[in-house]
Design a protein around this motif. Structure first.
Motif, PDB file in Angstrom:
ATOM      1  N   HIS A   1      15.058 -23.271 -32.075  1.00 15.14           N
ATOM      2  CA  HIS A   1      16.083 -22.959 -31.068  1.00 15.14           C
ATOM      3  C   HIS A   1      16.326 -21.449 -30.999  1.00 15.14           C
ATOM      4  CE1 HIS A   1      20.080 -22.923 -29.150  1.00 15.14           C
ATOM      5  NE2 HIS A   1      19.719 -24.100 -28.636  1.00 15.14           N
ATOM      6  N   HIS A   2      16.708 -20.981 -29.824  1.00 16.36           N
ATOM      7  CA  HIS A   2      16.968 -19.553 -29.607  1.00 16.36           C
ATOM      8  C   HIS A   2      18.016 -18.998 -30.582  1.00 16.36           C
ATOM      9  CE1 HIS A   2      16.879 -15.879 -27.217  1.00 16.36           C
ATOM     10  NE2 HIS A   2      18.190 -15.838 -27.365  1.00 16.36           N
ATOM     11  N   HIS A   3      19.127 -19.723 -30.764  1.00 13.94           N
ATOM     12  CA  HIS A   3      20.169 -19.250 -31.691  1.00 13.94           C
ATOM     13  C   HIS A   3      19.629 -19.154 -33.117  1.00 13.94           C
ATOM     14  CE1 HIS A   3      23.101 -19.281 -28.588  1.00 13.94           C
ATOM     15  NE2 HIS A   3      23.310 -20.588 -28.563  1.00 13.94           N
ATOM     16  N   THR A   4      18.808 -20.119 -33.504  1.00 14.29           N
ATOM     17  CA  THR A   4      18.196 -20.084 -34.830  1.00 14.29           C
ATOM     18  C   THR A   4      17.300 -18.859 -34.939  1.00 14.29           C
ATOM     19  OG1 THR A   4      18.250 -22.511 -34.838  1.00 14.29           O
ATOM     20  CG2 THR A   4      16.894 -21.446 -36.508  1.00 14.29           C
ATOM     21  N   GLY A   5      16.571 -18.564 -33.869  1.00 15.47           N
ATOM     22  CA  GLY A   5      15.710 -17.377 -33.853  1.00 15.47           C
ATOM     23  C   GLY A   5      16.482 -16.088 -34.039  1.00 15.47           C
ATOM     24  N   GLU A   6      17.691 -16.021 -33.469  1.00 16.97           N
ATOM     25  CA  GLU A   6      18.538 -14.834 -33.655  1.00 16.97           C
ATOM     26  C   GLU A   6      18.893 -14.660 -35.129  1.00 16.97           C
ATOM     27  OE1 GLU A   6      21.843 -15.743 -31.139  1.00 16.97           O
ATOM     28  OE2 GLU A   6      20.933 -14.793 -29.378  1.00 16.97           O
ATOM     29  N   SER A   7      19.266 -15.768 -35.774  1.00 16.34           N
ATOM     30  CA  SER A   7      19.631 -15.693 -37.193  1.00 16.34           C
ATOM     31  C   SER A   7      18.421 -15.377 -38.061  1.00 16.34           C
ATOM     32  CB  SER A   7      20.289 -17.004 -37.647  1.00 16.34           C
ATOM     33  OG  SER A   7      21.542 -17.176 -37.011  1.00 16.34           O
ATOM     34  N   ILE A   8      17.256 -15.913 -37.690  1.00 13.85           N
ATOM     35  CA  ILE A   8      16.023 -15.600 -38.418  1.00 13.85           C
ATOM     36  C   ILE A   8      15.726 -14.098 -38.314  1.00 13.85           C
ATOM     37  CG2 ILE A   8      13.503 -15.895 -38.380  1.00 13.85           C
ATOM     38  CD1 ILE A   8      14.020 -18.830 -37.535  1.00 13.85           C
ATOM     39  N   GLY A   9      15.841 -13.554 -37.106  1.00 17.14           N
ATOM     40  CA  GLY A   9      15.587 -12.125 -36.903  1.00 17.14           C
ATOM     41  C   GLY A   9      16.553 -11.251 -37.670  1.00 17.14           C
ATOM     42  N   LEU A  10      17.834 -11.650 -37.688  1.00 18.94           N
ATOM     43  CA  LEU A  10      18.832 -10.887 -38.445  1.00 18.94           C
ATOM     44  C   LEU A  10      18.490 -10.889 -39.929  1.00 18.94           C
ATOM     45  CD1 LEU A  10      21.517  -9.352 -38.713  1.00 18.94           C
ATOM     46  CD2 LEU A  10      22.663 -11.590 -38.851  1.00 18.94           C
ATOM     47  N   LEU A  11      18.175 -12.060 -40.473  1.00 18.35           N
ATOM     48  CA  LEU A  11      17.834 -12.151 -41.889  1.00 18.35           C
ATOM     49  C   LEU A  11      16.618 -11.292 -42.209  1.00 18.35           C
ATOM     50  CD1 LEU A  11      18.167 -13.314 -44.719  1.00 18.35           C
ATOM     51  CD2 LEU A  11      16.866 -15.325 -43.956  1.00 18.35           C
TER      52      LEU A  11
ATOM     53  N   GLY B   1      14.315  -3.241 -48.439  1.00 17.09           N
ATOM     54  CA  GLY B   1      13.038  -2.779 -48.981  1.00 17.09           C
ATOM     55  C   GLY B   1      12.053  -3.903 -49.211  1.00 17.09           C
ATOM     56  N   ASN B   2      12.403  -5.102 -48.788  1.00 17.63           N
ATOM     57  CA  ASN B   2      11.522  -6.256 -48.951  1.00 17.63           C
ATOM     58  C   ASN B   2      10.530  -6.270 -47.794  1.00 17.63           C
ATOM     59  OD1 ASN B   2      10.307  -8.785 -49.005  1.00 17.63           O
ATOM     60  ND2 ASN B   2      12.177  -9.861 -49.557  1.00 17.63           N
ATOM     61  N   LEU B   3       9.271  -6.013 -48.102  1.00 19.39           N
ATOM     62  CA  LEU B   3       8.221  -6.020 -47.083  1.00 19.39           C
ATOM     63  C   LEU B   3       7.190  -7.096 -47.389  1.00 19.39           C
ATOM     64  CD1 LEU B   3       7.728  -2.157 -46.703  1.00 19.39           C
ATOM     65  CD2 LEU B   3       9.022  -3.683 -45.207  1.00 19.39           C
ATOM     66  N   GLY B   4       7.646  -8.174 -48.016  1.00 17.06           N
ATOM     67  CA  GLY B   4       6.751  -9.246 -48.436  1.00 17.06           C
ATOM     68  C   GLY B   4       6.472 -10.269 -47.356  1.00 17.06           C
ATOM     69  N   VAL B   5       5.810 -11.323 -47.782  1.00 17.12           N
ATOM     70  CA  VAL B   5       5.359 -12.383 -46.888  1.00 17.12           C
ATOM     71  C   VAL B   5       6.541 -13.072 -46.201  1.00 17.12           C
ATOM     72  CG1 VAL B   5       4.157 -14.617 -46.830  1.00 17.12           C
ATOM     73  CG2 VAL B   5       3.247 -12.743 -48.203  1.00 17.12           C
ATOM     74  N   GLU B   6       7.646 -13.308 -46.930  1.00 10.14           N
ATOM     75  CA  GLU B   6       8.794 -13.987 -46.322  1.00 10.14           C
ATOM     76  C   GLU B   6       9.300 -13.223 -45.102  1.00 10.14           C
ATOM     77  OE1 GLU B   6      13.323 -15.577 -47.276  1.00 10.14           O
ATOM     78  OE2 GLU B   6      12.483 -13.993 -48.528  1.00 10.14           O
ATOM     79  N   VAL B   7       9.420 -11.919 -45.225  1.00  9.73           N
ATOM     80  CA  VAL B   7       9.940 -11.104 -44.132  1.00  9.73           C
ATOM     81  C   VAL B   7       8.981 -11.116 -42.948  1.00  9.73           C
ATOM     82  CG1 VAL B   7      10.660  -8.772 -43.468  1.00  9.73           C
ATOM     83  CG2 VAL B   7      11.269  -9.674 -45.707  1.00  9.73           C
ATOM     84  N   LYS B   8       7.704 -10.974 -43.223  1.00 14.48           N
ATOM     85  CA  LYS B   8       6.691 -11.022 -42.156  1.00 14.48           C
ATOM     86  C   LYS B   8       6.772 -12.356 -41.418  1.00 14.48           C
ATOM     87  CE  LYS B   8       1.688 -10.699 -41.478  1.00 14.48           C
ATOM     88  NZ  LYS B   8       1.191 -12.051 -41.287  1.00 14.48           N
ATOM     89  N   GLU B   9       6.840 -13.449 -42.172  1.00 22.52           N
ATOM     90  CA  GLU B   9       6.903 -14.776 -41.546  1.00 22.52           C
ATOM     91  C   GLU B   9       8.185 -14.965 -40.743  1.00 22.52           C
ATOM     92  OE1 GLU B   9       6.253 -17.462 -44.808  1.00 22.52           O
ATOM     93  OE2 GLU B   9       4.078 -17.157 -44.766  1.00 22.52           O
ATOM     94  N   LEU B  10       9.310 -14.425 -41.238  1.00 18.91           N
ATOM     95  CA  LEU B  10      10.569 -14.527 -40.500  1.00 18.91           C
ATOM     96  C   LEU B  10      10.490 -13.768 -39.177  1.00 18.91           C
ATOM     97  CD1 LEU B  10      13.130 -14.121 -43.430  1.00 18.91           C
ATOM     98  CD2 LEU B  10      12.780 -16.187 -42.045  1.00 18.91           C
ATOM     99  N   PHE B  11       9.968 -12.546 -39.214  1.00 20.44           N
ATOM    100  CA  PHE B  11       9.817 -11.767 -37.978  1.00 20.44           C
ATOM    101  C   PHE B  11       8.875 -12.473 -36.999  1.00 20.44           C
ATOM    102  CE2 PHE B  11      11.157  -7.612 -40.109  1.00 20.44           C
ATOM    103  CZ  PHE B  11      12.309  -7.496 -39.358  1.00 20.44           C
ATOM    104  N   GLU B  12       7.763 -12.997 -37.503  1.00 14.89           N
ATOM    105  CA  GLU B  12       6.819 -13.689 -36.632  1.00 14.89           C
ATOM    106  C   GLU B  12       7.445 -14.962 -36.050  1.00 14.89           C
ATOM    107  OE1 GLU B  12       2.627 -12.216 -38.694  1.00 14.89           O
ATOM    108  OE2 GLU B  12       3.476 -14.158 -39.283  1.00 14.89           O
ATOM    109  N   ARG B  13       8.232 -15.660 -36.840  1.00 16.75           N
ATOM    110  CA  ARG B  13       8.889 -16.888 -36.374  1.00 16.75           C
ATOM    111  C   ARG B  13       9.887 -16.570 -35.265  1.00 16.75           C
ATOM    112  NH1 ARG B  13       7.748 -20.946 -34.875  1.00 16.75           N
ATOM    113  NH2 ARG B  13       9.404 -22.362 -34.435  1.00 16.75           N
TER     114      ARG B  13
END
Length: 195
Positions: free
Chosen positions: A100-110, A118-130
């Motif tokens: 959902h769009h609202h979920t995407g906003e929260s994912i992007g914020l996180l 300073g976290n540039l790991g896989v979790e952050v990459k996947e969150l931005f891509e999601r």
């Protein structure tokens, strides 16, 4: 805000909508102190048991989101901002689903908060891509939030390139960064007529 706040209780939908607009305006104006103050008061009202608000509602998720966003903007307590963003994401994913769009906003914020930590790991990459995938699904390849998603991934890969020891790895992250920035520029040019 003051007009609707005087006419209704602090958790009336019109008051919450006015508070959200006010918080957003204060952030854009650069008045992060007052933005945080209003965001905190709004969240406190939402969490007050006397107001009878469902703690798993979109209104509460927005309260967590707004406060986390303001703290991120002011580069304040990023651990607290992360907790707020995660709670907003948890509620929204449960309410609306992960696409959902609202979920995407929260994912992007996180993702943005984790990147600022300073976290540039896989979790952050996947969150931005999601979050980008959700924006593309909702708005298409030319949406405003799609541009923001591209910009976020451009920043991510640019920062990651700086940390790389190997030239080939650095080049690949810079290539990806340029690609995402180019996508954002294309969208902004189309929407806003920027040259």
């Amino acid at each position: 805000y003051n007009c609707v706040a005087e006419a209704y209780n602090p958790v009336h939908p019109q008051v919450l909508q006015a508070a959200g607009i006010l918080i957003e305006c204060l952030v854009h104006k650069g008045d992060l102190y007052d933005a945080e103050r209003f965001a905190q008061v709004t969240l406190d009202s939402l969490k007050d048991p006397a107001n009878g608000i469902d703690q798993q509602s979109e209104a509460v998720a927005v309260g967590y989101f707004n406060l986390g966003n303001v703290i991120e903007e002011q580069k304040g307590d990023l651990v607290r901002a992360e907790m707020l963003a995660r709670e907003s994401l948890r509620i929204r994913a449960q309410l609306h689903g992960i696409d959902h769009h609202h979920t995407g906003e929260s994912i992007g914020l996180l993702a943005g908060i984790l990147r600022k930590q300073g976290n540039l790991g896989v979790e952050v990459k996947e969150l931005f891509e999601r979050s980008l995938a959700i924006y593309i699904k909702d708005e298409g390849s030319d949406g405003v939030n799609t541009s923001i998603g591209n910009t976020n991934l451009g920043h991510f890969h640019q920062e990651l390139a700086v940390t790389c020891s190997f030239a080939e790895e650095r080049k690949e992250h810079l290539r990806l960064s340029k690609s995402y920035y180019t996508g954002a520029l294309r969208i902004n040019t189309k929407i806003f007529g920027l040259a």
